[in-house]
Design a protein around this motif. Structure first.
Motif, mmCIF file in Angstrom:
data_model
loop_
_atom_site.group_PDB
_atom_site.id
_atom_site.type_symbol
_atom_site.label_atom_id
_atom_site.label_comp_id
_atom_site.label_asym_id
_atom_site.label_seq_id
_atom_site.Cartn_x
_atom_site.Cartn_y
_atom_site.Cartn_z
ATOM 1 N N SER A 1 11.780 0.015 -11.832
ATOM 2 C CA SER A 1 10.538 0.686 -11.489
ATOM 3 C C SER A 1 10.009 1.550 -12.781
ATOM 4 O O SER A 1 10.771 2.098 -13.538
ATOM 5 C CB SER A 1 11.019 1.823 -10.374
ATOM 6 O OG SER A 1 11.137 1.005 -9.343
ATOM 7 N N GLU B 1 1.612 -3.743 -2.349
ATOM 8 C CA GLU B 1 1.587 -2.583 -2.683
ATOM 9 C C GLU B 1 3.017 -1.919 -1.998
ATOM 10 O O GLU B 1 3.589 -2.605 -1.073
ATOM 11 C CB GLU B 1 0.506 -1.917 -2.004
ATOM 12 C CG GLU B 1 0.134 -0.375 -2.633
ATOM 13 C CD GLU B 1 1.133 0.725 -2.275
ATOM 14 O OE1 GLU B 1 1.413 1.670 -2.901
ATOM 15 O OE2 GLU B 1 1.603 0.785 -1.022
ATOM 16 N N LEU B 2 3.495 -1.096 -2.744
ATOM 17 C CA LEU B 2 4.625 -0.622 -2.463
ATOM 18 C C LEU B 2 4.830 -0.274 -0.966
ATOM 19 O O LEU B 2 5.822 -0.579 -0.303
ATOM 20 C CB LEU B 2 5.008 0.673 -3.234
ATOM 21 C CG LEU B 2 6.394 1.403 -2.960
ATOM 22 C CD1 LEU B 2 7.513 0.432 -2.800
ATOM 23 C CD2 LEU B 2 6.429 2.672 -3.981
ATOM 24 N N ASP C 1 6.997 -0.685 -9.140
ATOM 25 C CA ASP C 1 8.339 -0.381 -8.235
ATOM 26 C C ASP C 1 9.054 -1.579 -8.007
ATOM 27 O O ASP C 1 8.641 -2.745 -7.899
ATOM 28 C CB ASP C 1 7.953 0.388 -6.912
ATOM 29 C CG ASP C 1 9.026 0.708 -6.348
ATOM 30 O OD1 ASP C 1 9.335 1.964 -6.675
ATOM 31 O OD2 ASP C 1 9.598 -0.007 -5.298
ATOM 32 N N ASP D 1 2.847 0.209 -7.169
ATOM 33 C CA ASP D 1 2.814 1.705 -6.628
ATOM 34 C C ASP D 1 1.565 2.275 -6.917
ATOM 35 O O ASP D 1 1.371 2.693 -7.824
ATOM 36 C CB ASP D 1 3.921 2.445 -7.206
ATOM 37 C CG ASP D 1 4.058 3.859 -6.361
ATOM 38 O OD1 ASP D 1 3.483 4.092 -5.592
ATOM 39 O OD2 ASP D 1 5.238 4.418 -6.672
#
Length: 156
Positions: free
Chosen positions: A49, A87-88, A104, A113
């Protein structure tokens, strides 16, 4: 109706055919297909990350080689490769296009993220809800977007 999508590792969505290279694997390291990779001390490792030194793309799962002499063939990322990613943990809309966001990595799954603009790794080129609105909604949790790795990250 919004859905909570299952995050999966990135896939090459658009761009030139990805070239490959064979590099040593760091002893004790492993990854899943679709993860982003870099080189540390001369050998491949999976990016963590907030990484800002992405170089390669895992073409297949790789188990810990148990030695420092095993090679893996990996994809070489170029600035004009576009990846489809999740997307996270939130939704993405057309307002995210042009935004720069962080990587991430959770449980060997790479996501974008959009709440982290402090470790820029990607620029958003598009969102699936705008390109494919029947299958993707702007309020989908873990929504899909299309990103390129920033040139500065590839050159780090």
């Amino acid at each position: 109706m919004a859905a909570t999508l299952t995050a999966v590792n990135p896939a090459l969505y658009q761009g030139p055919v990805m070239g490959t290279v064979s590099l040593l694997i760091t002893n004790g390291k492993s990854w899943k297909a679709g993860q982003f990779l870099t080189v540390s001390s001369g050998a491949l490792v999976a990016c963590a990350s907030d990484a800002v030194d992405i170089k390669y793309f895992a073409l297949k799962d790789q188990a810990d080689p148990g030695n420092a002499t095993t090679y893996a063939e990996v994809g070489v990322i170029e600035a004009d490769h576009i990846f489809a990613m999740n997307e996270l943990n939130g939704a993405v809309t057309a307002a995210n296009i042009g935004g720069r966001y962080a990587l991430d990595v959770t449980s060997n799954v790479c996501t974008v993220d959009v709440d982290d603009a402090g470790h820029d790794a990607f620029i958003v080129k598009g969102v699936a809800s705008a390109d494919e609105p029947i299958n993707n909604k702007s309020d989908d949790v873990k929504g899909r977007l299309y990103v390129s790795v920033l040139s500065s990250v590839l050159e780090a």
